[in-house]
Design a protein around this motif. Structure first.
Motif, PDB file in Angstrom:
ATOM      1  N   PHE A 239       3.708   0.399   7.708  1.00  0.00           N
ATOM      2  CA  PHE A 239       2.584  -0.166   6.968  1.00  0.00           C
ATOM      3  C   PHE A 239       1.462   0.856   7.030  1.00  0.00           C
ATOM      4  N   GLU A 240       1.296   1.606   5.966  1.00  0.00           N
ATOM      5  CA  GLU A 240       0.312   2.693   5.901  1.00  0.00           C
ATOM      6  C   GLU A 240      -1.099   2.135   5.961  1.00  0.00           C
ATOM      7  N   PRO A 241      -2.043   2.715   6.611  1.00  0.00           N
ATOM      8  CA  PRO A 241      -1.973   3.929   7.415  1.00  0.00           C
ATOM      9  C   PRO A 241      -1.918   3.643   8.911  1.00  0.00           C
TER      10      PRO A 241
ATOM     11  N   HIS B  87       0.811  -1.211   0.000  1.00  0.00           N
ATOM     12  CA  HIS B  87       0.000   0.000   0.000  1.00  0.00           C
ATOM     13  C   HIS B  87       0.847   1.264   0.000  1.00  0.00           C
ATOM     14  N   GLY B  88       0.535   2.199  -0.867  1.00  0.00           N
ATOM     15  CA  GLY B  88       1.036   3.566  -0.872  1.00  0.00           C
ATOM     16  C   GLY B  88       2.490   3.771  -0.501  1.00  0.00           C
ATOM     17  N   ASP B  89       2.726   4.549   0.585  1.00  0.00           N
ATOM     18  CA  ASP B  89       4.060   4.926   1.002  1.00  0.00           C
ATOM     19  C   ASP B  89       4.650   3.975   2.037  1.00  0.00           C
ATOM     20  N   ALA B  90       4.168   2.765   2.097  1.00  0.00           N
ATOM     21  CA  ALA B  90       4.688   1.831   3.080  1.00  0.00           C
ATOM     22  C   ALA B  90       6.102   1.424   2.706  1.00  0.00           C
ATOM     23  N   HIS B  91       7.042   1.706   3.592  1.00  0.00           N
ATOM     24  CA  HIS B  91       8.442   1.389   3.333  1.00  0.00           C
ATOM     25  C   HIS B  91       8.890   0.133   4.052  1.00  0.00           C
ATOM     26  N   GLY B  92       8.166  -0.285   5.058  1.00  0.00           N
ATOM     27  CA  GLY B  92       8.499  -1.478   5.809  1.00  0.00           C
ATOM     28  C   GLY B  92       9.369  -1.180   7.018  1.00  0.00           C
ATOM     29  N   PRO B  93       9.377  -2.106   7.968  1.00  0.00           N
ATOM     30  CA  PRO B  93      10.112  -1.886   9.209  1.00  0.00           C
ATOM     31  C   PRO B  93      11.623  -1.833   9.025  1.00  0.00           C
ATOM     32  N   ASP B  94      12.169  -2.548   8.051  1.00  0.00           N
ATOM     33  CA  ASP B  94      13.618  -2.525   7.848  1.00  0.00           C
ATOM     34  C   ASP B  94      14.098  -1.142   7.470  1.00  0.00           C
ATOM     35  N   SER B  95      13.389  -0.476   6.595  1.00  0.00           N
ATOM     36  CA  SER B  95      13.739   0.883   6.192  1.00  0.00           C
ATOM     37  C   SER B  95      13.644   1.842   7.365  1.00  0.00           C
ATOM     38  N   CYS B  96      12.640   1.685   8.182  1.00  0.00           N
ATOM     39  CA  CYS B  96      12.440   2.553   9.348  1.00  0.00           C
ATOM     40  C   CYS B  96      13.556   2.350  10.367  1.00  0.00           C
ATOM     41  N   ASN B  97      13.842   1.109  10.702  1.00  0.00           N
ATOM     42  CA  ASN B  97      14.869   0.809  11.700  1.00  0.00           C
ATOM     43  C   ASN B  97      16.252   1.232  11.211  1.00  0.00           C
TER      44      ASN B  97
END
Length: 65
Positions: free
Chosen positions: A48-50, A16-26
């Motif tokens: 995981f948007e939204p 979905h949309g701008d979901a980058h995933g937890p790996d990108s965030c961490n």
């Protein structure tokens, strides 16, 4: 049948949309949080948007020697 529904929801959230995933965030120094960021953090992106947000500290952590 219930497992198929869960798999469908997971695939929908992951794509979905701008979901980058937890790996990108961490990797970027953030934490995935459900709902809202806590005080002293800002919304940087979505894991995981939204629903699941990637929150980062407003100021970088300082180290003391």
């Amino acid at each position: 049948m219930g497992i198929l529904v869960l798999v469908f929801i997971f695939i929908s959230l992951a794509q979905h949309g701008d979901a980058h995933g937890p790996d990108s965030c961490n990797h970027g120094g953030g934490l995935c949080r459900m709902g809202t960021c806590v005080s002293g953090e800002y919304l940087a992106q979505y894991c995981f948007e939204p629903v699941i947000l990637c929150c980062k500290n407003l100021s970088p952590a300082t180290t003391e020697n």
